[in-house]
Scaffold this motif. Structure first.
Motif, PDB file in Angstrom:
ATOM      1  N   PRO A 109       8.825  20.916  -0.223  1.00 23.75           N
ATOM      2  CA  PRO A 109      10.087  20.799  -0.964  1.00 23.75           C
ATOM      3  C   PRO A 109      10.782  22.122  -1.227  1.00 23.75           C
ATOM      4  O   PRO A 109      12.006  22.186  -1.276  1.00 23.75           O
ATOM      5  CB  PRO A 109       9.671  20.111  -2.266  1.00 23.75           C
ATOM      6  N   ASN A 110      10.021  23.204  -1.447  1.00 26.12           N
ATOM      7  CA  ASN A 110      10.597  24.541  -1.636  1.00 26.12           C
ATOM      8  C   ASN A 110      11.836  24.476  -2.540  1.00 26.12           C
ATOM      9  O   ASN A 110      12.942  24.840  -2.161  1.00 26.12           O
ATOM     10  CB  ASN A 110      10.959  25.158  -0.286  1.00 26.12           C
ATOM     11  N   ILE A 111      11.637  24.035  -3.754  1.00 26.06           N
ATOM     12  CA  ILE A 111      12.730  23.686  -4.660  1.00 26.06           C
ATOM     13  C   ILE A 111      13.469  24.919  -5.179  1.00 26.06           C
ATOM     14  O   ILE A 111      12.854  25.923  -5.539  1.00 26.06           O
ATOM     15  CB  ILE A 111      12.176  22.865  -5.850  1.00 26.06           C
ATOM     16  N   ARG A 112      14.793  24.803  -5.192  1.00 27.64           N
ATOM     17  CA  ARG A 112      15.656  25.803  -5.827  1.00 27.64           C
ATOM     18  C   ARG A 112      16.462  25.073  -6.898  1.00 27.64           C
ATOM     19  O   ARG A 112      17.490  24.455  -6.595  1.00 27.64           O
ATOM     20  CB  ARG A 112      16.582  26.452  -4.788  1.00 27.64           C
ATOM     21  N   PRO A 113      16.004  25.105  -8.161  1.00 26.74           N
ATOM     22  CA  PRO A 113      16.610  24.265  -9.210  1.00 26.74           C
ATOM     23  C   PRO A 113      18.113  24.425  -9.355  1.00 26.74           C
ATOM     24  O   PRO A 113      18.821  23.457  -9.643  1.00 26.74           O
ATOM     25  CB  PRO A 113      15.879  24.711 -10.476  1.00 26.74           C
ATOM     26  N   THR A 114      18.636  25.649  -9.164  1.00 25.11           N
ATOM     27  CA  THR A 114      20.071  25.864  -9.363  1.00 25.11           C
ATOM     28  C   THR A 114      20.918  25.258  -8.254  1.00 25.11           C
ATOM     29  O   THR A 114      22.140  25.112  -8.409  1.00 25.11           O
ATOM     30  CB  THR A 114      20.383  27.370  -9.452  1.00 25.11           C
ATOM     31  N   LEU A 116      15.790  14.661  -8.005  1.00 28.02           N
ATOM     32  CA  LEU A 116      15.016  15.502  -7.110  1.00 28.02           C
ATOM     33  C   LEU A 116      13.569  15.022  -7.012  1.00 28.02           C
ATOM     34  O   LEU A 116      13.001  14.929  -5.914  1.00 28.02           O
ATOM     35  CB  LEU A 116      15.057  16.946  -7.612  1.00 28.02           C
ATOM     36  N   ARG A 117      12.969  14.705  -8.151  1.00 29.37           N
ATOM     37  CA  ARG A 117      11.587  14.240  -8.160  1.00 29.37           C
ATOM     38  C   ARG A 117      11.434  12.960  -7.340  1.00 29.37           C
ATOM     39  O   ARG A 117      10.493  12.836  -6.537  1.00 29.37           O
ATOM     40  CB  ARG A 117      11.130  13.997  -9.600  1.00 29.37           C
ATOM     41  N   GLN A 118      12.343  12.016  -7.495  1.00 29.99           N
ATOM     42  CA  GLN A 118      12.266  10.775  -6.736  1.00 29.99           C
ATOM     43  C   GLN A 118      12.378  11.038  -5.242  1.00 29.99           C
ATOM     44  O   GLN A 118      11.645  10.457  -4.432  1.00 29.99           O
ATOM     45  CB  GLN A 118      13.374   9.811  -7.174  1.00 29.99           C
ATOM     46  N   ARG A 119      13.300  11.932  -4.865  1.00 31.70           N
ATOM     47  CA  ARG A 119      13.461  12.254  -3.444  1.00 31.70           C
ATOM     48  C   ARG A 119      12.202  12.911  -2.894  1.00 31.70           C
ATOM     49  O   ARG A 119      11.758  12.590  -1.784  1.00 31.70           O
ATOM     50  CB  ARG A 119      14.675  13.170  -3.248  1.00 31.70           C
ATOM     51  N   VAL A 120      11.615  13.838  -3.645  1.00 29.60           N
ATOM     52  CA  VAL A 120      10.404  14.524  -3.186  1.00 29.60           C
ATOM     53  C   VAL A 120       9.266  13.528  -2.996  1.00 29.60           C
ATOM     54  O   VAL A 120       8.561  13.549  -1.966  1.00 29.60           O
ATOM     55  CB  VAL A 120      10.005  15.630  -4.181  1.00 29.60           C
ATOM     56  N   PHE A 121       9.067  12.636  -3.951  1.00 35.92           N
ATOM     57  CA  PHE A 121       7.958  11.686  -3.828  1.00 35.92           C
ATOM     58  C   PHE A 121       8.215  10.664  -2.723  1.00 35.92           C
ATOM     59  O   PHE A 121       7.274  10.221  -2.058  1.00 35.92           O
ATOM     60  CB  PHE A 121       7.695  10.998  -5.171  1.00 35.92           C
ATOM     61  N   ASP A 122       9.472  10.289  -2.509  1.00 39.99           N
ATOM     62  CA  ASP A 122       9.780   9.378  -1.406  1.00 39.99           C
ATOM     63  C   ASP A 122       9.460  10.023  -0.063  1.00 39.99           C
ATOM     64  O   ASP A 122       8.875   9.386   0.827  1.00 39.99           O
ATOM     65  CB  ASP A 122      11.261   8.971  -1.443  1.00 39.99           C
ATOM     66  N   LEU A 123       9.831  11.294   0.091  1.00 39.24           N
ATOM     67  CA  LEU A 123       9.533  11.995   1.337  1.00 39.24           C
ATOM     68  C   LEU A 123       8.030  12.210   1.500  1.00 39.24           C
ATOM     69  O   LEU A 123       7.485  12.072   2.606  1.00 39.24           O
ATOM     70  CB  LEU A 123      10.266  13.337   1.373  1.00 39.24           C
ATOM     71  N   SER A 178       4.521  24.746  -3.951  1.00 36.77           N
ATOM     72  CA  SER A 178       4.051  25.874  -4.742  1.00 36.77           C
ATOM     73  C   SER A 178       3.858  25.420  -6.177  1.00 36.77           C
ATOM     74  O   SER A 178       4.343  24.355  -6.588  1.00 36.77           O
ATOM     75  CB  SER A 178       5.083  27.014  -4.692  1.00 36.77           C
ATOM     76  N   ASP A 179       3.164  26.245  -6.967  1.00 35.56           N
ATOM     77  CA  ASP A 179       3.020  25.903  -8.383  1.00 35.56           C
ATOM     78  C   ASP A 179       4.369  25.934  -9.084  1.00 35.56           C
ATOM     79  O   ASP A 179       4.591  25.197 -10.055  1.00 35.56           O
ATOM     80  CB  ASP A 179       2.010  26.833  -9.071  1.00 35.56           C
ATOM     81  N   GLU A 180       5.317  26.759  -8.589  1.00 32.27           N
ATOM     82  CA  GLU A 180       6.666  26.756  -9.157  1.00 32.27           C
ATOM     83  C   GLU A 180       7.369  25.431  -8.866  1.00 32.27           C
ATOM     84  O   GLU A 180       8.053  24.875  -9.727  1.00 32.27           O
ATOM     85  CB  GLU A 180       7.469  27.924  -8.594  1.00 32.27           C
ATOM     86  N   ASP A 181       7.223  24.916  -7.637  1.00 29.90           N
ATOM     87  CA  ASP A 181       7.766  23.592  -7.316  1.00 29.90           C
ATOM     88  C   ASP A 181       7.186  22.546  -8.260  1.00 29.90           C
ATOM     89  O   ASP A 181       7.901  21.691  -8.800  1.00 29.90           O
ATOM     90  CB  ASP A 181       7.420  23.187  -5.879  1.00 29.90           C
ATOM     91  N   ALA A 182       5.871  22.594  -8.435  1.00 28.12           N
ATOM     92  CA  ALA A 182       5.190  21.596  -9.263  1.00 28.12           C
ATOM     93  C   ALA A 182       5.663  21.666 -10.709  1.00 28.12           C
ATOM     94  O   ALA A 182       5.815  20.634 -11.373  1.00 28.12           O
ATOM     95  CB  ALA A 182       3.679  21.786  -9.188  1.00 28.12           C
ATOM     96  N   SER A 183       5.912  22.868 -11.214  1.00 27.57           N
ATOM     97  CA  SER A 183       6.387  23.008 -12.591  1.00 27.57           C
ATOM     98  C   SER A 183       7.764  22.378 -12.764  1.00 27.57           C
ATOM     99  O   SER A 183       8.046  21.737 -13.780  1.00 27.57           O
ATOM    100  CB  SER A 183       6.440  24.483 -12.982  1.00 27.57           C
ATOM    101  N   VAL A 184       8.641  22.543 -11.773  1.00 24.00           N
ATOM    102  CA  VAL A 184       9.958  21.911 -11.834  1.00 24.00           C
ATOM    103  C   VAL A 184       9.817  20.391 -11.817  1.00 24.00           C
ATOM    104  O   VAL A 184      10.441  19.674 -12.611  1.00 24.00           O
ATOM    105  CB  VAL A 184      10.846  22.366 -10.663  1.00 24.00           C
ATOM    106  N   LEU A 185       8.969  19.881 -10.933  1.00 15.47           N
ATOM    107  CA  LEU A 185       8.800  18.438 -10.820  1.00 15.47           C
ATOM    108  C   LEU A 185       8.140  17.842 -12.055  1.00 15.47           C
ATOM    109  O   LEU A 185       8.405  16.700 -12.423  1.00 15.47           O
ATOM    110  CB  LEU A 185       7.968  18.106  -9.577  1.00 15.47           C
ATOM    111  N   ALA A 186       7.262  18.632 -12.709  1.00 20.65           N
ATOM    112  CA  ALA A 186       6.625  18.148 -13.936  1.00 20.65           C
ATOM    113  C   ALA A 186       7.642  17.984 -15.048  1.00 20.65           C
ATOM    114  O   ALA A 186       7.506  17.107 -15.907  1.00 20.65           O
ATOM    115  CB  ALA A 186       5.511  19.100 -14.373  1.00 20.65           C
TER     116      ALA A 186
END
Length: 298
Positions: free
Chosen positions: A149-154, A162-169, A179-187
């Motif tokens: 996912p390599n998330i960029r929150p901004t 975003l979380r729904q899209r990530v889990f669907d994919l 990354s743990d940064e991705d996981a923190s955003v999704l949490a």
């Protein structure tokens, strides 16, 4: 015929401007870096991306050509995407983005043995819908899909979307890395990163992994979970480290003939993780996203 890999997503140029007027330009973007990693490790790799007929586009084309990656321009033509970092006298950076992701066509996943998607291309509208459709088709055909996912929150949609899209994919992917940064955003304040990894691991992937900076990497498959320590190196910067990790994981899966596997033993997870951290350690030891070549890893 050798296995063929398809990587789908953004290709851009990272521009750095410093107070003394110096300007540096480097091809980047997570999917491009993953494709370059695989190409440099001898995997027949195609990158499907939007690249304009301009100066930045020429930089990207030359970079891909030298790394053994085939570019498939999915249009429409326009300016090549860029991310500009302006560094102040104290070293702090502010960013300006010129990004777009609106491909007018994507290749047929049936023409490839492995498909990888991620980053802006996986969650920036309107192109993200085409990527999701491609992943669903690949999954329905039994093809292996990698996802980071390599998330960029901004730059992304609201976290619940975003979380729904990530889990669907992830549910349609065989190999997932975050990354743990991705996981923190999704949490989103409702859990720790490890719980997010656990949720993703049970969503459908045969292998799920989480990088944690200079801490050990966690890899999961079925009932197996291992931690692989990260080598201690002199760090130039961390640009492209996670992309190198993911690209090396996929390259090793292709090389071992494991892309069709649905589960991995603890020893196999450790072997894959160790190969990936060795490669990413080389990348962080030199400036920019400069993944190692196969000869450097032997």
């Amino acid at each position: 015929m050798s296995p063929r890999a398809l990587v789908v997503g953004e290709a851009l140029v990272d521009v750095t401007r410093t107070p003394d007027g110096a300007v540096a330009e480097h091809p980047g973007g997570s999917p491009l870096n993953v494709a370059v990693t695989m190409g440099r490790q001898g995997i027949d790799t195609t990158l499907a991306a939007q690249v304009g007929d301009d100066h930045f586009g020429a930089l990207i084309r030359d970079h891909l050509d030298r790394s053994g990656v085939t570019l498939l321009d999915v249009g429409p033509s326009g300016s090549t995407a860029s991310a500009t970092a302006m560094i102040d006298a104290g070293g702090a950076a502010t960013y300006e983005f010129d990004l777009h992701w609106e491909p007018d066509h994507l290749p047929d996943p049936a023409d490839f043995d492995l498909v990888h998607v991620g980053s802006i291309g996986a969650w920036m509208e309107p192109g993200a819908n085409a990527v999701a459709d491609l992943v669903r088709r690949a999954h329905a055909q039994g093809q292996a899909v990698g996802f980071d996912p390599n998330i960029r929150p901004t730059l992304g949609p609201p976290v619940p979307v975003l979380r729904q899209r990530v889990f669907d994919l992830a549910a349609s992917s065989r190999f997932v890395k975050l990354s743990d940064e991705d996981a923190s955003v999704l949490a989103d304040g409702s859990g720790d990163p490890e719980s997010v990894l656990g949720s993703l691991a049970t969503a459908g992937p045969a292998l799920a992994a989480m990088t944690r900076g200079d801490d050990s990497v966690v890899l999961c498959s079925g009932d197996h979970e291992v931690e692989v320590p990260v080598p201690t190196v002199s760090v130039a910067d961390t640009i492209g480290a996670g992309d190198t990790w993911m690209g090396t994981l996929l390259a090793e899966l292709v090389r071992q003939g494991w892309v069709d596997r649905t589960e991995f033993s603890a020893d196999e997870l450790r072997e894959l993780g160790e190969a990936a951290v060795r490669a990413s350690a080389i990348t962080v030891s030199r400036p920019g996203a400069d993944p190692p070549w196969r000869r450097e890893l032997l």
